[in-house]
Design an enzyme around this catalytic site. Structure first.
Site, short mmCIF file in Angstrom:
data_model
loop_
_atom_site.label_atom_id
_atom_site.label_comp_id
_atom_site.label_asym_id
_atom_site.label_seq_id
_atom_site.Cartn_x
_atom_site.Cartn_y
_atom_site.Cartn_z
N CYS A 6 43.86 51.32 38.73
CA CYS A 6 43.32 51.03 40.06
C CYS A 6 44.21 49.94 40.64
CB CYS A 6 41.87 50.55 39.99
SG CYS A 6 41.22 50.09 41.62
N CYS A 33 42.09 47.28 42.91
CA CYS A 33 41.10 46.34 42.34
C CYS A 33 40.86 46.72 40.88
CB CYS A 33 39.82 46.30 43.15
SG CYS A 33 39.21 47.90 43.71
N SER A 34 39.71 47.29 40.56
CA SER A 34 39.41 47.53 39.15
C SER A 34 38.50 48.73 38.98
CB SER A 34 38.74 46.29 38.56
OG SER A 34 37.60 45.94 39.34
N CYS A 35 38.60 49.71 39.88
CA CYS A 35 37.78 50.92 39.76
C CYS A 35 38.08 51.59 38.41
CB CYS A 35 38.05 51.87 40.91
SG CYS A 35 37.61 51.14 42.51
#
Lengths: 222, 118
Positions: free
Chosen positions: A122, A125-127
């Site tokens: 991702c 971000c941090s999906c």
């Protein structure tokens, strides 16, 4: 101050045994932890959320582990019809197995083959496929992985010890809040007589992110 | 040359120069896990959704993003969005943070007994 939920006890004594003792804090909290406590207490007191919802969500977070994804992978290795359905509708099949999803997020399963290796990142971000893997590792959220996965995946994979032949295509899938990806790794050679449970035990979190292959335990002939 | 400042948001890291990769991982601290649970509950109640959270982190700017940890950024963003939506005021939060902090000081410790009535 009723219903304040998870407020840590300042003396470190747990006055309600068994009630999330592991997430109570005993040390003096830092600035941002104090902010977290304050925001949460205010929202609970004013009726925007309930303290019990936070407790339940922590339980749910703790219940989501890579074992869920590993079970799905092992089933797909054993059952071609299941695999076909999984690749067509990842979320629907995961839900059939009792995996709960927290919003409208989709789950797309990407199959590794002899010709194609999939890697999930991702960049924004941090999906991450939390419903089937739990929370992401720290490195997944940090700049080096996010920056390099899309520009030099082969070199990055080599740093995980994964050296792919030049003729294997690397496909990098960049996750969003609505589209999360799970890698279906290749079944290792030498597992033809394994049960589904034995197969699932081989499947690691990192293999389902796509940074390493699934391997037989050390010392076992491949 | 200032184009690089506006052609990319600070969180848009794909392909950017980066420090060497290290396989870092850690167990979440209890407050970090609570912060994650809070994010999910705020989403369920349609108070703050994932996209708002991500945009809120972008809006912190690269200096804050670079210096705060992952969940530090989240809680700051939740506070900012709750202020913007009029759900909390900065004064509400400042006063409650003072009160929370006093629970760990010797003088205030006696007042804190009721706080863990959860």
């Amino acid at each position: 101050m009723s219903g304040a939920g998870h407020t840590p006890h300042p003396h470190g004594a747990h006055d309600h045994a068994g009630d999330h003792a592991a997430v109570e804090d005993v040390a003096r909290p830092g600035y941002y932890e104090i902010m977290e406590i304050a925001v949460r207490e205010l929202l609970v007191e004013r009726g925007h959320i309930q303290g019990a919802e936070i407790h339940r969500q922590i339980d749910l977070l703790d219940s989501r582990t890579p074992a869920l994804g590993a079970a799905i992978v092992a089933r797909a290795w054993m059952d071609p019809a299941f695999k076909a359905r999984l690749l067509a509708d990842g979320r629907g099949v995961a839900e059939e197995l009792g995996v709960s999803f927290y919003d409208d997020t989709g789950l797309i399963v990407l199959e590794n083959t002899a010709e194609v290796h999939n890697l999930v990142v991702c960049t924004l971000c941090s999906c991450y496929p939390r419903p089937v893997l739990g929370l992401p590792p720290e490195w997944y959220k940090l700049k080096p992985y996010r920056a390099r996965a899309v520009s030099e995946p082969r070199a990055l994979l080599a740093e995980f010890g994964t050296v792919l032949p030049d003729d294997v295509e690397i496909r990098v899938s960049d996750s969003t809040s609505m589209a999360r990806y799970l890698v279906l790794p290749r079944r290792p050679e030498g597992t033809e007589d394994f049960t589904e449970t034995q197969l699932a035990a081989l499947v690691t979190r990192d293999a389902m992110i796509g940074v390493v292959p699934v391997e037989l335990p050390e010392g076992r002939p491949a | 040359m200032s184009e690089h400042l506006i052609t990319r948001l600070p969180n848009d890291l794909g392909g950017q120069p980066s420090p060497p990769f290290e396989r870092i991982d850690h167990e979440l601290a209890p407050w970090e896990k609570r912060c994650h649970a809070l994010a999910d509950v705020l989403d369920f109640h349609k108070i703050i959704n994932t996209e708002e959270k991500r945009r809120g982190v972008e809006a912190l700017g690269s200096e804050i993003i670079g210096q705060l940890s992952y969940y530090e950024r989240w809680i700051v963003v939740f506070a900012n969005i709750l202020f913007q939506k009029g759900i909390l005021t900065p004064e509400d939060l400042a006063l409650r943070m003072q009160e929370v902090e006093r629970r760990w000081t010797p003088d205030g410790a006696d007042d804190a007994g009721g706080a863990s009535n959860g």
